[in-house]
Design a protein around this motif. Structure first.
Motif, PDB file in Angstrom:
ATOM      1  N   ILE A   1       0.907  -1.516   0.113  1.00  0.00           N
ATOM      2  CA  ILE A   1      -0.109  -0.223   0.405  1.00  0.00           C
ATOM      3  C   ILE A   1       0.576   1.172  -0.192  1.00  0.00           C
ATOM      4  O   ILE A   1       1.639   1.160   0.785  1.00  0.00           O
ATOM      5  CB  ILE A   1      -0.584   0.369   1.145  1.00  0.00           C
ATOM      6  CG1 ILE A   1      -1.764  -1.410   1.637  1.00  0.00           C
ATOM      7  CG2 ILE A   1      -1.065   1.274   0.929  1.00  0.00           C
ATOM      8  CD1 ILE A   1      -2.608  -1.615   2.489  1.00  0.00           C
ATOM      9  N   VAL A   2       0.299   2.459  -1.665  1.00  0.00           N
ATOM     10  CA  VAL A   2       1.333   3.390  -1.360  1.00  0.00           C
ATOM     11  C   VAL A   2       0.791   4.930  -0.736  1.00  0.00           C
ATOM     12  O   VAL A   2      -0.269   4.797  -1.231  1.00  0.00           O
ATOM     13  CB  VAL A   2       1.778   3.224  -2.461  1.00  0.00           C
ATOM     14  CG1 VAL A   2       2.385   4.962  -2.425  1.00  0.00           C
ATOM     15  CG2 VAL A   2       3.080   2.355  -2.754  1.00  0.00           C
ATOM     16  N   VAL A   3       0.694   5.151   0.040  1.00  0.00           N
ATOM     17  CA  VAL A   3       0.160   6.153   0.960  1.00  0.00           C
ATOM     18  C   VAL A   3       1.089   7.559   0.772  1.00  0.00           C
ATOM     19  O   VAL A   3       1.607   7.350   1.052  1.00  0.00           O
ATOM     20  CB  VAL A   3      -0.436   6.482   2.348  1.00  0.00           C
ATOM     21  CG1 VAL A   3      -1.087   7.727   3.110  1.00  0.00           C
ATOM     22  CG2 VAL A   3      -1.132   5.138   2.935  1.00  0.00           C
ATOM     23  N   SER A   4       0.481   8.034  -0.370  1.00  0.00           N
ATOM     24  CA  SER A   4       1.028   9.402  -1.475  1.00  0.00           C
ATOM     25  C   SER A   4       0.138  10.593  -0.480  1.00  0.00           C
ATOM     26  O   SER A   4      -0.908  11.023  -0.285  1.00  0.00           O
ATOM     27  CB  SER A   4       1.220   9.191  -2.431  1.00  0.00           C
ATOM     28  OG  SER A   4       1.518  10.469  -3.290  1.00  0.00           O
ATOM     29  N   CYS A   5       1.580  11.243  -0.567  1.00  0.00           N
ATOM     30  CA  CYS A   5       0.794  13.173   0.573  1.00  0.00           C
ATOM     31  C   CYS A   5       1.781  13.261  -0.793  1.00  0.00           C
ATOM     32  O   CYS A   5       1.541  15.434  -0.693  1.00  0.00           O
ATOM     33  CB  CYS A   5       1.518  13.589   0.959  1.00  0.00           C
ATOM     34  SG  CYS A   5       2.785  13.182   2.707  1.00  0.00           S
ATOM     35  N   SER A   6       2.362  13.191  -1.945  1.00  0.00           N
ATOM     36  CA  SER A   6       3.096  13.656  -2.128  1.00  0.00           C
ATOM     37  C   SER A   6       2.389  14.730  -4.000  1.00  0.00           C
ATOM     38  O   SER A   6       1.972  14.519  -4.399  1.00  0.00           O
ATOM     39  CB  SER A   6       3.729  13.887  -3.311  1.00  0.00           C
ATOM     40  OG  SER A   6       5.322  12.449  -2.488  1.00  0.00           O
ATOM     41  N   LEU A   7       2.435  16.131  -3.856  1.00  0.00           N
ATOM     42  CA  LEU A   7       1.691  16.701  -4.594  1.00  0.00           C
ATOM     43  C   LEU A   7       2.559  17.324  -6.058  1.00  0.00           C
ATOM     44  O   LEU A   7       4.043  16.904  -5.604  1.00  0.00           O
ATOM     45  CB  LEU A   7       1.314  18.615  -4.136  1.00  0.00           C
ATOM     46  CG  LEU A   7       0.172  18.141  -3.630  1.00  0.00           C
ATOM     47  CD1 LEU A   7       0.135  20.035  -2.671  1.00  0.00           C
ATOM     48  CD2 LEU A   7      -0.966  18.754  -3.824  1.00  0.00           C
ATOM     49  N   PRO A   8       2.286  16.823  -7.480  1.00  0.00           N
ATOM     50  CA  PRO A   8       2.959  17.015  -8.429  1.00  0.00           C
ATOM     51  C   PRO A   8       2.749  18.282  -8.432  1.00  0.00           C
ATOM     52  O   PRO A   8       2.866  18.454  -9.838  1.00  0.00           O
ATOM     53  CB  PRO A   8       1.808  16.918  -9.541  1.00  0.00           C
ATOM     54  CG  PRO A   8       0.426  16.928  -9.077  1.00  0.00           C
ATOM     55  CD  PRO A   8       0.612  17.126  -7.191  1.00  0.00           C
ATOM     56  N   MET A   9       4.402  19.392  -7.553  1.00  0.00           N
ATOM     57  CA  MET A   9       3.887  20.849  -7.868  1.00  0.00           C
ATOM     58  C   MET A   9       5.204  20.565  -9.183  1.00  0.00           C
ATOM     59  O   MET A   9       6.403  19.730  -8.634  1.00  0.00           O
ATOM     60  CB  MET A   9       5.082  21.379  -6.517  1.00  0.00           C
ATOM     61  CG  MET A   9       3.891  21.547  -5.668  1.00  0.00           C
ATOM     62  SD  MET A   9       2.071  21.782  -6.212  1.00  0.00           S
ATOM     63  CE  MET A   9       2.577  23.545  -6.647  1.00  0.00           C
TER      64      MET A   9
END
Ligand SMILES: NC(=O)c1ccc[n+]([C@@H]2O[C@H](COP(=O)([O-])OP(=O)(O)OC[C@H]3O[C@@H](n4cnc5c(N)ncnc54)[C@H](OP(=O)(O)O)[C@@H]3O)[C@@H](O)[C@H]2O)c1
Length: 218
Positions: free
Chosen positions: A86-94
């Motif tokens: 499970i990959v929980v991503s909080c990365s925004l594509p800035m």
């Protein structure tokens, strides 16, 4: 749960520390300063250690992806095999200048990450919240006034796991649907962050935390 933190900066360090305090087993990884990872593990006060992204991913039930968009490929490469994880991503594509989204309209950062790790189960979560409020939310997690936090993803089991982690931090998880909903969440998050940081209220406005506290009848 065993949680690998991929990116131990503002988001990863705080969420990782909170996960440890909530009783999870955490590996902090990916910093230019190895001693910082050791310190985070030591100061978390529970079951935690420092390691490489591959160490963080190896035995993890969940990995938290918390790096700048420009580092996503590198940290995923270093993490190695994420099959079934499970990959929980909080990365925004800035973009590199952090001024605009590098992916929008017809896709989202979360969907692009899912394409990069097709055999993993990606859930987007925590990206709508400024890191500054995370410890306050955790400290008040016993309160009835839990702030809501949206998350989205395509795999039900992965979403249930992410919802548990969201609750552990002190939020009320709100399932807003499949991963493609990230196309709407990410631009909205950027807009809210801009309003918050351009105004006087800072992170509290983005999260309405003060309002929740002062006017519980709302
Ligand atoms: N900060 C927020 O409030 C917030 C809110 C919502 C979403 N997000 C998103 O969450 C993600 C992470 O944000 P953040 O603010 O936590 O970022 P950050 O503080 O810059 O943390 C990124 C981590 O990546 C590491 N890193 C960067 N370049 C590296 C390299 N060349 N080699 C090894 N490690 C490297 C950093 O190492 P060092 O420890 O050496 O700096 C740091 O641990 C971003 O996509 C952002 O858009 C952030």
């Amino acid at each position: 749960m065993r949680i690998g933190i991929l990116g131990s900066g503002l988001m990863g360090a705080k969420l990782g520390t909170i996960f440890v305090r909530a009783g999870h087993d955490v590996v902090f990884s990916y910093s230019r300063d190895e001693s910082k990872l050791e310190r985070l593990a030591r100061d978390s006060g529970g079951v935690a250690r420092a390691g490489s992204p591959a160490d963080a991913a190896r035995d993890a039930d969940v990995v938290l992806l918390a790096v700048h968009w420009s580092r996503v490929d590198d940290v995923l490469k270093q993490a190695g095999d994420l099959r079934g994880k499970i990959v929980v991503s909080c990365s925004l594509p800035m973009n590199a200048a952090d001024t605009e989204l590098a992916v929008a309209h017809t896709s989202s950062g979360a969907e692009e990450i899912a394409k990069k790790v097709p055999s993993a189960h990606v859930v987007e979560a925590f990206n709508t919240v400024p890191s500054e409020v995370l410890f306050s939310v955790f400290e008040r997690s016993a309160s009835d006034l839990r702030p809501s936090l949206v998350y989205c993803g395509d795999d039900e089991r992965a979403k249930q796991t992410a919802a548990q982690l969201i609750r552990d931090v002190g939020f009320e998880p709100i399932d807003v649907g499949p991963l493609r909903i990230a196309r709407y969440i990410e631009p909205f998050t950027l807009l809210v962050a801009r309003i918050a940081y351009e105004g006087k209220g800072g992170a509290a406005i983005a999260y309405r935390f003060e309002e929740l506290e002062e006017k519980p009848e709302r």
